[in-house]
Design a protein around this motif. Structure first.
Motif, PDB file in Angstrom:
ATOM      1  N   GLN A   1       0.818  -1.201   0.000  1.00 25.82           N
ATOM      2  CA  GLN A   1       0.000   0.000   0.000  1.00 25.82           C
ATOM      3  C   GLN A   1       0.854   1.253   0.000  1.00 25.82           C
ATOM      4  O   GLN A   1       0.566   2.229  -0.679  1.00 25.82           O
ATOM      5  CB  GLN A   1      -0.934  -0.007   1.210  1.00 25.82           C
ATOM      6  N   GLN A   2       1.927   1.219   0.780  1.00 20.54           N
ATOM      7  CA  GLN A   2       2.706   2.448   0.935  1.00 20.54           C
ATOM      8  C   GLN A   2       3.429   2.868  -0.329  1.00 20.54           C
ATOM      9  O   GLN A   2       3.719   4.032  -0.518  1.00 20.54           O
ATOM     10  CB  GLN A   2       3.668   2.273   2.086  1.00 20.54           C
ATOM     11  N   THR A   3       3.691   1.923  -1.206  1.00 23.28           N
ATOM     12  CA  THR A   3       4.398   2.302  -2.430  1.00 23.28           C
ATOM     13  C   THR A   3       3.433   2.534  -3.596  1.00 23.28           C
ATOM     14  O   THR A   3       3.863   2.847  -4.690  1.00 23.28           O
ATOM     15  CB  THR A   3       5.401   1.193  -2.823  1.00 23.28           C
ATOM     16  N   HIS A   4       2.135   2.347  -3.373  1.00 22.50           N
ATOM     17  CA  HIS A   4       1.188   2.454  -4.482  1.00 22.50           C
ATOM     18  C   HIS A   4       0.091   3.487  -4.252  1.00 22.50           C
ATOM     19  O   HIS A   4      -0.962   3.435  -4.877  1.00 22.50           O
ATOM     20  CB  HIS A   4       0.550   1.081  -4.755  1.00 22.50           C
ATOM     21  N   THR A   5       0.299   4.405  -3.317  1.00 21.64           N
ATOM     22  CA  THR A   5      -0.727   5.408  -3.014  1.00 21.64           C
ATOM     23  C   THR A   5      -0.687   6.546  -4.041  1.00 21.64           C
ATOM     24  O   THR A   5       0.376   6.944  -4.493  1.00 21.64           O
ATOM     25  CB  THR A   5      -0.483   5.964  -1.592  1.00 21.64           C
ATOM     26  N   VAL A   6      -1.872   7.072  -4.396  1.00 24.76           N
ATOM     27  CA  VAL A   6      -1.968   8.198  -5.342  1.00 24.76           C
ATOM     28  C   VAL A   6      -2.711   9.330  -4.638  1.00 24.76           C
ATOM     29  O   VAL A   6      -3.743   9.102  -4.011  1.00 24.76           O
ATOM     30  CB  VAL A   6      -2.785   7.783  -6.594  1.00 24.76           C
ATOM     31  N   SER A   7      -2.201  10.557  -4.758  1.00 33.29           N
ATOM     32  CA  SER A   7      -2.832  11.653  -4.015  1.00 33.29           C
ATOM     33  C   SER A   7      -4.056  12.202  -4.766  1.00 33.29           C
ATOM     34  O   SER A   7      -4.211  12.021  -5.974  1.00 33.29           O
ATOM     35  CB  SER A   7      -1.827  12.788  -3.796  1.00 33.29           C
ATOM     36  N   GLU A   8      -4.904  12.901  -4.011  1.00 31.15           N
ATOM     37  CA  GLU A   8      -6.131  13.499  -4.550  1.00 31.15           C
ATOM     38  C   GLU A   8      -5.831  14.441  -5.724  1.00 31.15           C
ATOM     39  O   GLU A   8      -6.467  14.388  -6.761  1.00 31.15           O
ATOM     40  CB  GLU A   8      -6.813  14.255  -3.397  1.00 31.15           C
ATOM     41  N   GLN A   9      -4.837  15.321  -5.535  1.00 33.89           N
ATOM     42  CA  GLN A   9      -4.551  16.323  -6.552  1.00 33.89           C
ATOM     43  C   GLN A   9      -4.102  15.679  -7.858  1.00 33.89           C
ATOM     44  O   GLN A   9      -4.513  16.086  -8.949  1.00 33.89           O
ATOM     45  CB  GLN A   9      -3.476  17.296  -6.028  1.00 33.89           C
ATOM     46  N   GLU A  10      -3.270  14.663  -7.724  1.00 35.75           N
ATOM     47  CA  GLU A  10      -2.761  13.976  -8.913  1.00 35.75           C
ATOM     48  C   GLU A  10      -3.928  13.382  -9.718  1.00 35.75           C
ATOM     49  O   GLU A  10      -3.995  13.514 -10.942  1.00 35.75           O
ATOM     50  CB  GLU A  10      -1.820  12.864  -8.422  1.00 35.75           C
ATOM     51  N   LEU A  11      -4.865  12.786  -9.013  1.00 40.62           N
ATOM     52  CA  LEU A  11      -6.001  12.143  -9.647  1.00 40.62           C
ATOM     53  C   LEU A  11      -6.945  13.166 -10.287  1.00 40.62           C
ATOM     54  O   LEU A  11      -7.424  12.998 -11.409  1.00 40.62           O
ATOM     55  CB  LEU A  11      -6.748  11.372  -8.562  1.00 40.62           C
ATOM     56  N   LEU A  12      -7.165  14.236  -9.566  1.00 39.68           N
ATOM     57  CA  LEU A  12      -8.034  15.298 -10.064  1.00 39.68           C
ATOM     58  C   LEU A  12      -7.457  15.878 -11.354  1.00 39.68           C
ATOM     59  O   LEU A  12      -8.196  16.172 -12.305  1.00 39.68           O
ATOM     60  CB  LEU A  12      -8.153  16.374  -8.980  1.00 39.68           C
ATOM     61  N   ASP A  13      -6.141  16.023 -11.413  1.00 34.58           N
ATOM     62  CA  ASP A  13      -5.490  16.542 -12.620  1.00 34.58           C
ATOM     63  C   ASP A  13      -5.717  15.603 -13.798  1.00 34.58           C
ATOM     64  O   ASP A  13      -6.028  16.044 -14.908  1.00 34.58           O
ATOM     65  CB  ASP A  13      -3.978  16.705 -12.380  1.00 34.58           C
ATOM     66  N   VAL A  14      -5.577  14.287 -13.561  1.00 33.08           N
ATOM     67  CA  VAL A  14      -5.757  13.303 -14.641  1.00 33.08           C
ATOM     68  C   VAL A  14      -7.194  13.365 -15.158  1.00 33.08           C
ATOM     69  O   VAL A  14      -7.446  13.386 -16.375  1.00 33.08           O
ATOM     70  CB  VAL A  14      -5.445  11.874 -14.106  1.00 33.08           C
TER      71      VAL A  14
END
Ligand code: SAM
Ligand code: SF4
Length: 326
Positions: free
Chosen positions: A198-211
């Motif tokens: 889990q710790q190496t595969h987390t994606v942040s909110e901002q990154e996702l919103l940008d995509v």
């Protein structure tokens, strides 16, 4: 009313009905997990008794979860009886949706009107990969039936870097253009034996919103950013549905947290990301009165934690997510 030391009114109980599941999502449980014997889990009458004790403490809202709550044979009857408990105003469920095609109608008739269905991708092959063997058609048929039965629907998508953080996230977000659903992107949280992944595969909110914005246009903040439960909401232009972001790791919502969790084996857990628990099972089976249970639960709630300790490497290792009840 059950208050904690920070003044939070705790009135929302999530009950895990089983630690077992008909899937093995990679971020949730290891493939070779072993389950607890049935006799060690809360029986129906024990659950109902505890619901009534919690209702007496001011709890109004219940969410049934797991493991997979729909595999409990008595699920419909349980929903009906929980809904009929004096004080309980709302019963919802979080499910993988596999069995919803047949259960949506009886659940609706039993008094449930909100359902959260977990779906991380619309790609059948990837769905199988994430869940280890699931068939996405089953979920889709379940969702269609739930919509026909008039459920308020939210989709829960846990985002895993490199698996579903790009086209899949965009396809899920696109659902809000066609359905009045809230599609919620959940930041992966670290638990027990699956913590390192889990710790190496987390994606942040901002990154996702940008995509998502790059593919589908800008998304505007709903309600000036006021949280709906734990979700910050956005809406794509002209969409009947909403996007929700649940960022428990990078942007915790402790100030608004009003929930407690009852695990399938009868422990009360006050924070998803803290291992501290109160084991109610021996008390329930050992003859404790309702007044004694009420006093112990009230005291435990008073000490409900604030804030996770992930930055200090305090990772909850006692249980994986399926054992706590998400
Ligand atoms: N089986 C049901 C389901 O999948 O909806 C209910 C139980 S599941 C544990 C509840 C929710 O927790 C699901 O939406 C699931 O995606 C989410 N979940 C599981 N493991 C997680 C993790 N490590 N971090 C964040 N959410 C997780
Ligand atoms: Fe089962 Fe839900 Fe965990 Fe997936 S997330 S393994 S469906 S309990």
């Amino acid at each position: 009313m059950a208050l904690d030391q920070y003044g939070r009114d705790i009135d929302y109980l999530r009950i895990s009905l089983t630690d077992q599941c008909n899937l093995r999502c990679v971020y949730c449980m290891p493939e070779d997990i072993s389950f607890r014997p049935r006799a060690d889990l809360l029986q129906d009458e024990e659950i109902l008794r505890l619901v009534s004790v919690f209702a007496g403490l001011g709890f109004r809202k219940i969410r049934l979860t797991g493991g997979e709550p729909t595999i409990r044979e008595s699920i419909v009857e349980l929903v009906k009886r929980i809904r009929a408990t004096p004080g309980i105003e709302d019963v919802g469920m979080t499910t993988n949706g596999l069995l919803l095609k047949h259960l949506a109608r009886p659940l609706r008739n039993a008094g449930m009107n909100r359902i959260n269905v977990s779906l991380d991708t619309l790609d059948p092959a990837k769905f199988k990969q994430i869940t280890r063997w699931g068939n996405i058609d089953d979920v889709w048929n379940g969702l269609t039936e739930a919509e026909e039965q008039g459920f308020r629907i939210k989709i829960n998508a846990v985002v895993v870097r490199g698996w579903n953080d790009r086209e899949d996230a965009v396809s899920l977000a696109r659902l809000t253009l066609a359905h009045p659903w809230q599609v919620r992107f959940i930041e992966m949280m670290p638990f027990g034996s699956t913590a390192d992944f889990q710790q190496t595969h987390t994606v942040s909110e901002q990154e996702l919103l940008d995509v998502i914005s790059e593919a589908l246009g800008p998304a505007s903040l709903v309600d000036a950013g006021r949280l709906d439960g734990e979700a910050r909401r956005y809406r794509l232009e002209d969409a009947p549905g909403e996007l929700g972001f649940i960022s428990s790791v990078t942007n915790p919502f402790c100030a608004g947290c009003n929930r407690a969790r009852l695990t399938a084996d009868g422990t009360l857990r006050l924070c998803l990301l803290r291992d501290k628990e109160l084991n109610l099972l021996p008390l329930v089976r050992g003859g404790a009165s309702d007044a004694e249970l009420t006093a112990l639960i009230r005291e435990s709630i008073w000490f409900k934690p604030w804030g996770h300790g992930l930055a200090e490497k305090q990772i909850p290792r006692g249980r994986v997510m399926s054992e706590i009840g998400g």
